[in-house]
Design a protein around this motif. Sequence first.
Motif, PDB file in Angstrom:
ATOM      1  N   HIS A  16       0.852  -1.198  -0.007  1.00 17.98           N
ATOM      2  CA  HIS A  16      -0.076  -0.167  -0.076  1.00 17.98           C
ATOM      3  C   HIS A  16       0.957   1.165  -0.098  1.00 17.98           C
ATOM      4  CE1 HIS A  16       0.804  -0.605   4.435  1.00 17.98           C
ATOM      5  NE2 HIS A  16       0.574   0.910   4.314  1.00 17.98           N
ATOM      6  N   TYR A  29      -4.589   0.457  -0.849  1.00 17.75           N
ATOM      7  CA  TYR A  29      -3.923  -0.742  -1.012  1.00 17.75           C
ATOM      8  C   TYR A  29      -3.635  -0.851  -2.744  1.00 17.75           C
ATOM      9  CZ  TYR A  29      -3.876  -1.923   3.548  1.00 17.75           C
ATOM     10  OH  TYR A  29      -3.696  -1.462   4.999  1.00 17.75           O
ATOM     11  N   CYS A  30      -2.819  -1.321  -3.424  1.00 13.57           N
ATOM     12  CA  CYS A  30      -2.541  -1.370  -4.773  1.00 13.57           C
ATOM     13  C   CYS A  30      -2.046  -2.886  -5.258  1.00 13.57           C
ATOM     14  CB  CYS A  30      -1.488  -0.613  -5.388  1.00 13.57           C
ATOM     15  SG  CYS A  30      -2.184   1.173  -4.810  1.00 13.57           S
ATOM     16  N   THR A  49      -9.548   5.152  -7.082  1.00  9.44           N
ATOM     17  CA  THR A  49      -9.862   4.033  -6.023  1.00  9.44           C
ATOM     18  C   THR A  49     -11.125   3.569  -6.151  1.00  9.44           C
ATOM     19  OG1 THR A  49     -10.673   6.053  -4.737  1.00  9.44           O
ATOM     20  CG2 THR A  49      -8.290   5.498  -4.873  1.00  9.44           C
ATOM     21  N   TYR A  61      -8.823   0.844  -2.361  1.00 10.71           N
ATOM     22  CA  TYR A  61      -7.853   0.052  -3.281  1.00 10.71           C
ATOM     23  C   TYR A  61      -7.625   0.949  -4.336  1.00 10.71           C
ATOM     24  CZ  TYR A  61      -9.126  -3.738  -0.522  1.00 10.71           C
ATOM     25  OH  TYR A  61      -9.248  -4.947   0.519  1.00 10.71           O
ATOM     26  N   HIS A  72     -11.106  -5.050 -11.150  1.00 12.57           N
ATOM     27  CA  HIS A  72     -11.116  -5.386 -10.014  1.00 12.57           C
ATOM     28  C   HIS A  72     -12.528  -5.642  -9.429  1.00 12.57           C
ATOM     29  CE1 HIS A  72     -10.115  -5.180  -5.630  1.00 12.57           C
ATOM     30  NE2 HIS A  72     -10.920  -4.080  -5.445  1.00 12.57           N
ATOM     31  N   ALA A  83     -10.870  -9.082  -2.461  1.00 19.10           N
ATOM     32  CA  ALA A  83      -9.968  -7.734  -3.073  1.00 19.10           C
ATOM     33  C   ALA A  83      -8.237  -8.543  -3.079  1.00 19.10           C
ATOM     34  CB  ALA A  83     -10.135  -6.636  -2.222  1.00 19.10           C
ATOM     35  N   LYS A  84      -8.064  -9.354  -2.097  1.00 19.04           N
ATOM     36  CA  LYS A  84      -6.710  -9.764  -2.162  1.00 19.04           C
ATOM     37  C   LYS A  84      -6.391 -10.750  -3.458  1.00 19.04           C
ATOM     38  CE  LYS A  84      -3.548 -12.226   0.734  1.00 19.04           C
ATOM     39  NZ  LYS A  84      -3.153 -12.938   1.970  1.00 19.04           N
ATOM     40  N   LEU A  87      -6.288  -8.469  -6.534  1.00 19.20           N
ATOM     41  CA  LEU A  87      -5.233  -7.679  -6.609  1.00 19.20           C
ATOM     42  C   LEU A  87      -3.887  -8.679  -6.901  1.00 19.20           C
ATOM     43  CD1 LEU A  87      -5.129  -5.023  -3.893  1.00 19.20           C
ATOM     44  CD2 LEU A  87      -5.608  -4.753  -6.113  1.00 19.20           C
TER      45      LEU A  87
END
Length: 225
Positions: A16, A29-30, A49, A61, A72, A83-84, A87
Amino acid sequence: MIGKLTGRLDYRAADHVLIDVRGVGYLVYCSDRTLAALPGAGEAVSIYTDMVVREDLMQLYGFLSLVEKEWHRLLCSVQGVGAKVSLAILSALGPDGVSRAIALGDWGAVKAAKGVGPKTAQRIVLDLKDKAPGVMAMGGTIAQAMDGPELEVVEPNDTTPAPRRVSKPPSGAAAASAGALSALANLGYGPSEAAGAVAEAAASQPDADEADLIRAALRLLAPKG
């Protein structure tokens, strides 16, 4: 809902960054690819975002393009994908790679992402295959909209010598794919078959322009034998 931030990058961590927007710091977070493409600490940054709000969580994110943000959102709509995992897939493939993999039904490419098993990869491709043409076409619309002047970040400090400009990510490949998709649609090809052909053509010719992609896709779509 926070959809975009423009400010100064304060620091970068493993997953992040902290962006200072007029004195307010936002943790974002990216994906690994997005983190690698962001400028250094103290430099101006602009990032799209997506904000997730739950009873036990409020998290941002970040994405370099609206196409990445849309993938995403779609990836997170698949059962078992959070989300995890999203990414991780974007880190491994990037938005253009996700478009190609899903348009071609290449679940093996999706499975290469960290933490993604074969069943999850197959479910992602199956659930999102019909969405790929729309996201690929979206790239061309966004490229045209972003042709305007670069963004300026002005700090609330009289000693700031001048506004700093925030560069925008290149979008030529997305625009070429979107144009090729539109041309094939005008020729009567269905969205899924057109997207698959353009994705395959783009994978074999990464630097191809719109005309080259159209010719290559037409060759792929031509009757065999």
